[in-house]
Motif scaffolding. Sequence first.
Motif, PDB file in Angstrom:
ATOM      1  N   SER A   1      63.835  44.704  23.778  1.00  0.00           N
ATOM      2  CA  SER A   1      63.789  46.015  24.407  1.00  0.00           C
ATOM      3  C   SER A   1      62.807  46.865  23.622  1.00  0.00           C
ATOM      4  N   GLY A   2      61.762  47.332  24.281  1.00  0.00           N
ATOM      5  CA  GLY A   2      60.707  48.034  23.560  1.00  0.00           C
ATOM      6  C   GLY A   2      60.023  47.080  22.609  1.00  0.00           C
ATOM      7  N   ASP A   3      59.969  47.470  21.324  1.00  0.00           N
ATOM      8  CA  ASP A   3      59.390  46.597  20.302  1.00  0.00           C
ATOM      9  C   ASP A   3      60.458  45.822  19.527  1.00  0.00           C
ATOM     10  N   ASP A   4      61.705  45.961  19.918  1.00  0.00           N
ATOM     11  CA  ASP A   4      62.808  45.383  19.157  1.00  0.00           C
ATOM     12  C   ASP A   4      63.349  44.119  19.811  1.00  0.00           C
ATOM     13  N   TYR A   5      63.614  43.117  18.975  1.00  0.00           N
ATOM     14  CA  TYR A   5      64.244  41.881  19.406  1.00  0.00           C
ATOM     15  C   TYR A   5      65.699  41.885  18.943  1.00  0.00           C
ATOM     16  N   TYR A   6      66.569  41.290  19.748  1.00  0.00           N
ATOM     17  CA  TYR A   6      67.997  41.286  19.440  1.00  0.00           C
ATOM     18  C   TYR A   6      68.575  39.876  19.527  1.00  0.00           C
ATOM     19  N   ILE A   7      69.417  39.554  18.541  1.00  0.00           N
ATOM     20  CA  ILE A   7      70.222  38.335  18.552  1.00  0.00           C
ATOM     21  C   ILE A   7      71.681  38.776  18.533  1.00  0.00           C
ATOM     22  N   LEU A   8      72.466  38.307  19.482  1.00  0.00           N
ATOM     23  CA  LEU A   8      73.859  38.736  19.620  1.00  0.00           C
ATOM     24  C   LEU A   8      74.799  37.633  19.149  1.00  0.00           C
ATOM     25  N   GLY A   9      75.535  37.892  18.063  1.00  0.00           N
ATOM     26  CA  GLY A   9      76.515  36.938  17.568  1.00  0.00           C
ATOM     27  C   GLY A   9      75.865  35.751  16.893  1.00  0.00           C
ATOM     28  N   GLY A  10      76.583  34.596  16.937  1.00  0.00           N
ATOM     29  CA  GLY A  10      76.094  33.390  16.281  1.00  0.00           C
ATOM     30  C   GLY A  10      76.918  33.033  15.063  1.00  0.00           C
ATOM     31  N   MET A  11      76.387  32.117  14.256  1.00  0.00           N
ATOM     32  CA  MET A  11      77.042  31.690  13.019  1.00  0.00           C
ATOM     33  C   MET A  11      76.138  31.959  11.829  1.00  0.00           C
ATOM     34  N   ASP A  12      76.764  32.270  10.679  1.00  0.00           N
ATOM     35  CA  ASP A  12      76.000  32.508   9.461  1.00  0.00           C
ATOM     36  C   ASP A  12      75.978  31.248   8.591  1.00  0.00           C
ATOM     37  N   ALA A  13      75.531  31.395   7.358  1.00  0.00           N
ATOM     38  CA  ALA A  13      75.373  30.244   6.470  1.00  0.00           C
ATOM     39  C   ALA A  13      76.697  29.581   6.121  1.00  0.00           C
ATOM     40  N   ALA A  14      77.805  30.316   6.226  1.00  0.00           N
ATOM     41  CA  ALA A  14      79.125  29.738   5.989  1.00  0.00           C
ATOM     42  C   ALA A  14      79.736  29.215   7.287  1.00  0.00           C
ATOM     43  N   ARG A  15      78.956  29.204   8.348  1.00  0.00           N
ATOM     44  CA  ARG A  15      79.398  28.777   9.688  1.00  0.00           C
ATOM     45  C   ARG A  15      80.523  29.658  10.212  1.00  0.00           C
ATOM     46  N   THR A  16      80.513  30.914   9.773  1.00  0.00           N
ATOM     47  CA  THR A  16      81.452  31.911  10.259  1.00  0.00           C
ATOM     48  C   THR A  16      80.896  32.536  11.530  1.00  0.00           C
ATOM     49  N   VAL A  17      81.734  32.650  12.549  1.00  0.00           N
ATOM     50  CA  VAL A  17      81.310  33.264  13.797  1.00  0.00           C
ATOM     51  C   VAL A  17      81.176  34.762  13.596  1.00  0.00           C
ATOM     52  N   LYS A  18      80.084  35.351  14.095  1.00  0.00           N
ATOM     53  CA  LYS A  18      79.753  36.740  13.806  1.00  0.00           C
ATOM     54  C   LYS A  18      79.861  37.634  15.041  1.00  0.00           C
ATOM     55  N   ALA A  19      80.155  38.911  14.780  1.00  0.00           N
ATOM     56  CA  ALA A  19      80.088  39.923  15.837  1.00  0.00           C
ATOM     57  C   ALA A  19      78.816  40.760  15.707  1.00  0.00           C
ATOM     58  N   GLU A  20      78.088  40.604  14.618  1.00  0.00           N
ATOM     59  CA  GLU A  20      76.915  41.433  14.367  1.00  0.00           C
ATOM     60  C   GLU A  20      75.826  41.218  15.400  1.00  0.00           C
ATOM     61  N   ILE A  21      75.057  42.269  15.607  1.00  0.00           N
ATOM     62  CA  ILE A  21      73.856  42.208  16.429  1.00  0.00           C
ATOM     63  C   ILE A  21      72.667  42.342  15.481  1.00  0.00           C
ATOM     64  N   VAL A  22      71.870  41.310  15.392  1.00  0.00           N
ATOM     65  CA  VAL A  22      70.684  41.326  14.534  1.00  0.00           C
ATOM     66  C   VAL A  22      69.515  41.910  15.317  1.00  0.00           C
ATOM     67  N   LYS A  23      68.865  42.860  14.713  1.00  0.00           N
ATOM     68  CA  LYS A  23      67.709  43.505  15.329  1.00  0.00           C
ATOM     69  C   LYS A  23      66.510  43.373  14.411  1.00  0.00           C
ATOM     70  N   PHE A  24      65.386  42.978  14.958  1.00  0.00           N
ATOM     71  CA  PHE A  24      64.195  42.869  14.121  1.00  0.00           C
ATOM     72  C   PHE A  24      62.954  43.209  14.927  1.00  0.00           C
ATOM     73  N   ARG A  25      61.885  43.492  14.191  1.00  0.00           N
ATOM     74  CA  ARG A  25      60.569  43.689  14.791  1.00  0.00           C
ATOM     75  C   ARG A  25      59.598  42.702  14.151  1.00  0.00           C
ATOM     76  N   ILE A  26      58.504  42.472  14.845  1.00  0.00           N
ATOM     77  CA  ILE A  26      57.477  41.587  14.315  1.00  0.00           C
ATOM     78  C   ILE A  26      56.261  42.432  13.963  1.00  0.00           C
ATOM     79  N   ASP A  27      55.830  42.352  12.705  1.00  0.00           N
ATOM     80  CA  ASP A  27      54.671  43.119  12.250  1.00  0.00           C
ATOM     81  C   ASP A  27      53.384  42.407  12.656  1.00  0.00           C
ATOM     82  N   ASP A  28      52.449  43.157  13.191  1.00  0.00           N
ATOM     83  CA  ASP A  28      51.160  42.583  13.581  1.00  0.00           C
ATOM     84  C   ASP A  28      50.161  42.720  12.440  1.00  0.00           C
TER      85      ASP A  28
END
Length: 367
Positions: free
Chosen positions: A340-367
């Motif tokens: 959305s706009g310049d932002d990318y979103y990842i919803l949920g998933g598993m972390d390094a401990a294979r724990t299921v997450k509720a977090e929403i990861v948001k990132f941008r890509i630098d040009d």
Amino acid sequence: MKRLGSLTILSVVIAVAVLAYLLWPKGAEQSAAAEDDDIVASFALPEAITNNAVAKAQGPDGATLYSFNGLTKGKSWQDTSHAAFACVISSQTCETIAPVPVDEGRLASAAVTISGKIYLFGGYTVAESGTEVSTPEVFAFDPEDENYARVADMPTPVDDMVVLPYLDRYIYLVSGWHDQGNVSLVQLYDTRTDGWTQATAFPGKPVFGHAGGMVGNSMIISDGVAVAGLVDGKRKFVAAPFTWRGDVDPDDPAQIDWKPVDPMPGGPLYRMASMGDEQRGQVIFAGGGDNPYNYNGIGYDDVPAKPSDRIFGYDLNSDSWQALGRLDAASMDHRGLVKSGDDYYILGGMDAARTVKAEIVKFRIDD
């Protein structure tokens, strides 16, 4: 377990002071989730979920992130879910909405937005015995009234497939798993006619858990898991280190000219978050697991999977891979990436401990 015989952040970031931001170095080597004002969202899903179908659409309150189906934190056959969530970007709030109208939870389904509606495809169910069944249902979800309409079923039910939009009308389902094995099918759905046709078959080794995206008339399909025969009467699953480019004939969407291209640098990954980014002319890939695994995050070889923090883009103009940065924290078990706009979103998933997450990861890509 999958498949019959094998076992199977968004961290709240506070913007730094203006001076610090101005002095902070930019570049592809910097984490894509660097500690600057690129990261401003502070919401999370109502519950932890992984292996969920995700999409973005215009809801009643503006641009909204949606999640459907998936696996909750218990990670057992009893924890499959048909819950749905809506997260409004402007207000950074999430709520539970009407669940997908099926009797059992679904894993490895996929979603894509066409002409304002979200089309939700398949997935698989898991019984107490470990039996898994690929489901045929397709729903058109209307974000305005949050209603689901059942449309034409998939001719061949698949899960863990790549789903790609084309011309704001067509949807491709590329390869994936069907009950007892992977298929090479490319199933093409026409949202206007509610009809299915078969497009040019996928020429690579059939896979599940692969990732991809579409830009213009071209699609990129990368990685995933292939079946490599039997060992002691059980299927052996291996990572598939390949990338294929498919160029669609604009006069006949069922015709795809496939060719192999360079594989993703750094080795194959499973269930990456991915999408086609028309603005960049690239297909973007983020995260993913380093070892083929069942829904609990444990590899089919009994070795726990480790998530990646890599972000790569495949540039359609140069036919080449580009390193685009890294996530703040490694993440895996995704069924899509949204922007959305310049932002990318990842919803949920598993972390390094294979724990299921509720977090929403948001990132941008630098040009």
